[in-house]
Design a protein around this motif. Sequence first.
Motif, PDB file in Angstrom:
ATOM      1  N   ASP A  23       1.260  -1.505  -0.129  1.00 34.61           N
ATOM      2  CA  ASP A  23      -0.154  -0.045   0.350  1.00 34.61           C
ATOM      3  C   ASP A  23       1.588   1.668  -0.212  1.00 34.61           C
ATOM      4  OD1 ASP A  23      -2.455  -1.980   0.014  1.00 34.61           O
ATOM      5  OD2 ASP A  23      -2.050  -1.719   1.988  1.00 34.61           O
ATOM      6  N   PHE A  24       2.075   1.213  -0.966  1.00 33.39           N
ATOM      7  CA  PHE A  24       2.741   2.803  -1.118  1.00 33.39           C
ATOM      8  C   PHE A  24       3.130   3.028   0.264  1.00 33.39           C
ATOM      9  CE2 PHE A  24      -0.901   1.984  -3.993  1.00 33.39           C
ATOM     10  CZ  PHE A  24       0.043   1.553  -4.736  1.00 33.39           C
ATOM     11  N   GLY A  25       3.321   1.790   1.370  1.00 33.17           N
ATOM     12  CA  GLY A  25       4.378   2.277   2.502  1.00 33.17           C
ATOM     13  C   GLY A  25       5.706   2.030   2.923  1.00 33.17           C
ATOM     14  N   GLY A  26       6.553   2.561   3.836  1.00 32.84           N
ATOM     15  CA  GLY A  26       7.731   2.258   4.438  1.00 32.84           C
ATOM     16  C   GLY A  26       8.927   2.938   3.011  1.00 32.84           C
ATOM     17  N   GLN A  27      10.088   2.447   3.269  1.00 36.75           N
ATOM     18  CA  GLN A  27      10.798   3.603   2.302  1.00 36.75           C
ATOM     19  C   GLN A  27      10.415   3.537   0.479  1.00 36.75           C
ATOM     20  OE1 GLN A  27      13.948   5.534   3.473  1.00 36.75           O
ATOM     21  NE2 GLN A  27      13.786   6.384   1.191  1.00 36.75           N
ATOM     22  N   GLY A  28      10.498   4.452  -0.063  1.00 32.76           N
ATOM     23  CA  GLY A  28      10.294   4.835  -1.387  1.00 32.76           C
ATOM     24  C   GLY A  28      12.049   4.345  -2.357  1.00 32.76           C
ATOM     25  N   TYR A  29      12.372   3.918  -3.370  1.00 37.05           N
ATOM     26  CA  TYR A  29      12.960   4.163  -3.797  1.00 37.05           C
ATOM     27  C   TYR A  29      13.050   4.492  -5.767  1.00 37.05           C
ATOM     28  CZ  TYR A  29      15.702   1.053   0.043  1.00 37.05           C
ATOM     29  OH  TYR A  29      16.149   1.404   1.646  1.00 37.05           O
ATOM     30  N   LEU A  30      13.509   4.915  -5.596  1.00 36.29           N
ATOM     31  CA  LEU A  30      13.405   5.552  -6.986  1.00 36.29           C
ATOM     32  C   LEU A  30      14.229   4.756  -8.279  1.00 36.29           C
ATOM     33  CD1 LEU A  30      11.923   8.029  -8.735  1.00 36.29           C
ATOM     34  CD2 LEU A  30      14.256   9.353  -7.930  1.00 36.29           C
ATOM     35  N   LEU A  51       7.354  -4.314  -1.828  1.00 36.18           N
ATOM     36  CA  LEU A  51       5.924  -4.584  -1.809  1.00 36.18           C
ATOM     37  C   LEU A  51       5.005  -3.947  -2.571  1.00 36.18           C
ATOM     38  CD1 LEU A  51       6.399  -5.981   1.530  1.00 36.18           C
ATOM     39  CD2 LEU A  51       7.330  -7.361  -0.192  1.00 36.18           C
ATOM     40  N   SER A  52       5.991  -2.814  -2.865  1.00 34.28           N
ATOM     41  CA  SER A  52       4.614  -2.125  -3.733  1.00 34.28           C
ATOM     42  C   SER A  52       5.023  -1.023  -4.956  1.00 34.28           C
ATOM     43  CB  SER A  52       3.555  -1.004  -3.109  1.00 34.28           C
ATOM     44  OG  SER A  52       3.552  -0.550  -2.047  1.00 34.28           O
ATOM     45  N   VAL A  53       4.604  -0.532  -6.045  1.00 36.93           N
ATOM     46  CA  VAL A  53       5.090  -0.063  -6.699  1.00 36.93           C
ATOM     47  C   VAL A  53       4.188   1.484  -7.667  1.00 36.93           C
ATOM     48  CG1 VAL A  53       4.603  -1.099  -8.286  1.00 36.93           C
ATOM     49  CG2 VAL A  53       6.689  -0.444  -9.057  1.00 36.93           C
ATOM     50  N   LYS A  54       4.332   2.517  -7.558  1.00 38.41           N
ATOM     51  CA  LYS A  54       3.753   3.520  -8.158  1.00 38.41           C
ATOM     52  C   LYS A  54       4.971   3.913  -9.780  1.00 38.41           C
ATOM     53  CE  LYS A  54       0.994   5.633  -4.534  1.00 38.41           C
ATOM     54  NZ  LYS A  54       1.020   7.308  -4.114  1.00 38.41           N
ATOM     55  N   ILE A  55       4.125   3.417 -10.941  1.00 39.67           N
ATOM     56  CA  ILE A  55       4.691   3.799 -11.980  1.00 39.67           C
ATOM     57  C   ILE A  55       4.200   5.157 -12.619  1.00 39.67           C
ATOM     58  CG2 ILE A  55       4.646   2.883 -13.887  1.00 39.67           C
ATOM     59  CD1 ILE A  55       4.255   0.291 -12.401  1.00 39.67           C
ATOM     60  N   GLY A  56       5.136   5.739 -12.780  1.00 33.88           N
ATOM     61  CA  GLY A  56       4.829   7.171 -13.904  1.00 33.88           C
ATOM     62  C   GLY A  56       3.975   7.281 -15.203  1.00 33.88           C
ATOM     63  N   ALA A  57       3.284   7.446 -15.540  1.00 30.24           N
ATOM     64  CA  ALA A  57       2.327   7.303 -16.969  1.00 30.24           C
ATOM     65  C   ALA A  57       3.270   6.845 -18.113  1.00 30.24           C
ATOM     66  CB  ALA A  57       1.858   8.851 -17.512  1.00 30.24           C
ATOM     67  N   PRO A  72      10.786 -16.930 -14.681  1.00 32.03           N
ATOM     68  CA  PRO A  72       9.607 -15.900 -14.852  1.00 32.03           C
ATOM     69  C   PRO A  72       9.473 -14.554 -14.825  1.00 32.03           C
ATOM     70  CG  PRO A  72       8.711 -17.210 -13.155  1.00 32.03           C
ATOM     71  CD  PRO A  72      10.129 -17.583 -13.463  1.00 32.03           C
ATOM     72  N   SER A  73       8.368 -14.059 -15.687  1.00 27.70           N
ATOM     73  CA  SER A  73       8.844 -12.437 -15.853  1.00 27.70           C
ATOM     74  C   SER A  73       7.056 -12.116 -15.823  1.00 27.70           C
ATOM     75  CB  SER A  73       9.142 -11.715 -16.632  1.00 27.70           C
ATOM     76  OG  SER A  73       8.341 -11.824 -17.978  1.00 27.70           O
ATOM     77  N   LYS A  74       6.774 -10.547 -15.425  1.00 25.33           N
ATOM     78  CA  LYS A  74       5.632  -9.806 -15.136  1.00 25.33           C
ATOM     79  C   LYS A  74       5.347  -8.607 -15.143  1.00 25.33           C
ATOM     80  CE  LYS A  74       0.779  -9.632 -12.323  1.00 25.33           C
ATOM     81  NZ  LYS A  74       0.075  -9.371 -11.804  1.00 25.33           N
ATOM     82  N   GLN A  75       4.510  -8.145 -16.371  1.00 21.91           N
ATOM     83  CA  GLN A  75       4.706  -6.897 -16.198  1.00 21.91           C
ATOM     84  C   GLN A  75       4.300  -5.913 -15.741  1.00 21.91           C
ATOM     85  OE1 GLN A  75       4.925  -5.500 -20.750  1.00 21.91           O
ATOM     86  NE2 GLN A  75       6.828  -5.539 -20.491  1.00 21.91           N
ATOM     87  N   PHE A  76       4.337  -4.873 -14.909  1.00 23.83           N
ATOM     88  CA  PHE A  76       2.991  -3.499 -14.559  1.00 23.83           C
ATOM     89  C   PHE A  76       2.866  -2.590 -14.873  1.00 23.83           C
ATOM     90  CE2 PHE A  76       5.071  -6.606 -11.758  1.00 23.83           C
ATOM     91  CZ  PHE A  76       4.043  -6.744 -10.661  1.00 23.83           C
ATOM     92  N   THR A  77       2.021  -1.816 -15.404  1.00 25.32           N
ATOM     93  CA  THR A  77       1.952  -0.701 -16.213  1.00 25.32           C
ATOM     94  C   THR A  77       1.345   0.161 -15.650  1.00 25.32           C
ATOM     95  OG1 THR A  77      -0.185  -1.566 -17.450  1.00 25.32           O
ATOM     96  CG2 THR A  77       1.902  -1.734 -18.357  1.00 25.32           C
ATOM     97  N   ALA A  78       0.706  -0.490 -14.242  1.00 28.77           N
ATOM     98  CA  ALA A  78       0.180   0.433 -13.082  1.00 28.77           C
ATOM     99  C   ALA A  78       0.717   0.610 -12.215  1.00 28.77           C
ATOM    100  CB  ALA A  78      -1.459   0.595 -13.533  1.00 28.77           C
ATOM    101  N   ASP A  79      -0.104   1.834 -11.375  1.00 29.49           N
ATOM    102  CA  ASP A  79       0.131   1.336 -10.096  1.00 29.49           C
ATOM    103  C   ASP A  79      -0.722   0.030  -9.240  1.00 29.49           C
ATOM    104  OD1 ASP A  79       0.904   3.669 -10.065  1.00 29.49           O
ATOM    105  OD2 ASP A  79      -0.243   5.080  -8.449  1.00 29.49           O
ATOM    106  N   THR A  80       0.806  -0.962  -8.030  1.00 34.10           N
ATOM    107  CA  THR A  80      -0.240  -2.206  -7.544  1.00 34.10           C
ATOM    108  C   THR A  80       0.583  -1.896  -5.928  1.00 34.10           C
ATOM    109  OG1 THR A  80       0.833  -2.963 -10.078  1.00 34.10           O
ATOM    110  CG2 THR A  80       0.772  -4.592  -7.929  1.00 34.10           C
ATOM    111  N   ALA A  81      -0.356  -1.734  -5.478  1.00 33.80           N
ATOM    112  CA  ALA A  81      -0.562  -1.717  -3.846  1.00 33.80           C
ATOM    113  C   ALA A  81       0.440  -3.328  -3.266  1.00 33.80           C
ATOM    114  CB  ALA A  81      -1.795  -1.473  -3.043  1.00 33.80           C
TER     115      ALA A  81
END
Length: 85
Positions: A23-30, A51-57, A72-81
Amino acid sequence: MSLTATDKREPAFDEVIFFTARDFGGQGYLAKIGSRVDVWREHNALSDRLLSVKIGASCTVTAYWAAGFGTPSKQFTADTARAAG
């Protein structure tokens, strides 16, 4: 390019912010668009702890299960809490 610790909570269009808590908590890494970050080799202390990620447009994140960008791999294109487990 590597991950950089950040206090930012919202990414710019060309950035991604990974968080150490759900849920976008804890330390952030850019990371910036175009980055190829090997968490296991470059930031082993963070392995299995992002454990979560916010993804720029303009960004897509491809997360790999195995070290060295193996499948395996997985793609994310939107914020994932709740990106993990």
